[in-house]
Design a protein around this motif. Structure first.
Motif, PDB file in Angstrom:
ATOM      1  N   ARG A   1     -17.815  83.575  63.257  1.00 37.97           N
ATOM      2  CA  ARG A   1     -17.358  82.609  62.247  1.00 37.97           C
ATOM      3  C   ARG A   1     -17.635  83.200  60.869  1.00 37.97           C
ATOM      4  O   ARG A   1     -18.617  82.877  60.204  1.00 37.97           O
TER       5      ARG A   1
ATOM      6  N   GLU B   1     -10.186  79.620  57.207  1.00 34.17           N
ATOM      7  CA  GLU B   1     -10.218  79.472  58.657  1.00 34.17           C
ATOM      8  C   GLU B   1      -9.033  78.603  59.052  1.00 34.17           C
ATOM      9  O   GLU B   1      -8.792  77.551  58.462  1.00 34.17           O
TER      10      GLU B   1
ATOM     11  N   GLU C   1     -12.601  82.693  66.000  1.00 39.14           N
ATOM     12  CA  GLU C   1     -12.100  82.209  64.714  1.00 39.14           C
ATOM     13  C   GLU C   1     -10.796  82.914  64.387  1.00 39.14           C
ATOM     14  O   GLU C   1     -10.657  84.113  64.604  1.00 39.14           O
TER      15      GLU C   1
END
Length: 241
Positions: free
Chosen positions: A155, A191, A174
């Protein structure tokens, strides 16, 4: 036999990767009659290695901070030795750094997220420096042509946003979206959220907010709000008017 000029550049690359005095002597031995002053060749070698070091420090500040000064120095030295500086554009000297880290990770004791972080930082620069031209106007909702999608197993977006402060990035799948804003020309990243993916799907497939609302049950106002927000951020380009 290699052409003389190609052989010269190969041997010069070997010298630049290993600046020991013996390497300079070997360089001259491979080219009898070459009369360039050794002091100038040595100075040139120092300049090239300094350019590589400076480019890596500029391109990968988060990697540098994450590994610490001692490990960083060794990484730069080994990268210079195994990936000779040959591209005329200085920043392109960092293009292979992420793959270098991935190849050597098992022997260095570095945190496993480091190659992915280097890939993220390189992509951020590559998008910023992209030669892709953005249209001044579009007739319909259009994905930003500089958009790059990164699939990563850490992440990283939150870690990059915090500039490496706090805990290391957590493991986890991710999808990161990286693009250049059409007006500010700064690189953006995000993201991939459901709203972002939905708006990109609308842009790619030419779907209207009404069609998406009918298919998903989402309020049309929420869809239009997401389109407005993400077009303001430059992820998609919207018609003017």
């Amino acid at each position: 036999m290699k052409p003389a000029l190609e052989h010269f550049f190969d041997s010069m690359g070997a010298y630049l990767a290993n600046p020991a005095p013996a390497s300079l002597e070997q360089l001259y031995a491979e080219h009898p009659g070459w009369a360039a002053p050794s002091s100038r060749v040595s100075l040139y070698g120092d300049f090239v290695r300094g350019h590589v070091r400076g480019a890596l420090e500029k391109l990968f500040p988060l990697v540098r901070s994450a590994v610490g000064p001692d490990a960083w120095r060794l990484l730069v030295e080994d990268y210079t030795r195994t990936r000779p500086a040959r591209h005329h554009e200085v920043n392109r000297l960092g293009e292979g750094f992420a793959s270098f880290l991935a190849d050597t990770l098992p022997t260095r004791g570095l945190a496993p997220f480091i190659p992915a972080l280097a890939r993220f930082e390189w992509t951020d620069f590559a998008v910023f420096a992209s030669q892709v031209e953005l249209p001044e106007q579009v007739a319909a909702l259009t994905p930003n042509p500089t958009l790059v999608v990164l699939e990563q197993s850490f992440r990283l977006c939150a870690y990059v946003r915090a500039r490496g402060a706090g805990a290391p990035p957590e493991p986890g799948e991710e999808l990161a979206l990286v693009w250049r804003h059409p007006e500010s020309l700064a690189s953006y990243y995000l993201e991939a959220t459901p709203h972002a993916l939905l708006v990109l799907k609308m842009a790619v497939e030419g779907l209207s907010a009404a069609e998406v609302s009918a298919a998903t049950g989402m309020p049309e106002a929420d869809i239009l709000d997401a389109v407005t927000r993400l077009s303001r951020d430059g992820l998609v380009l919207a018609p003017r008017g």
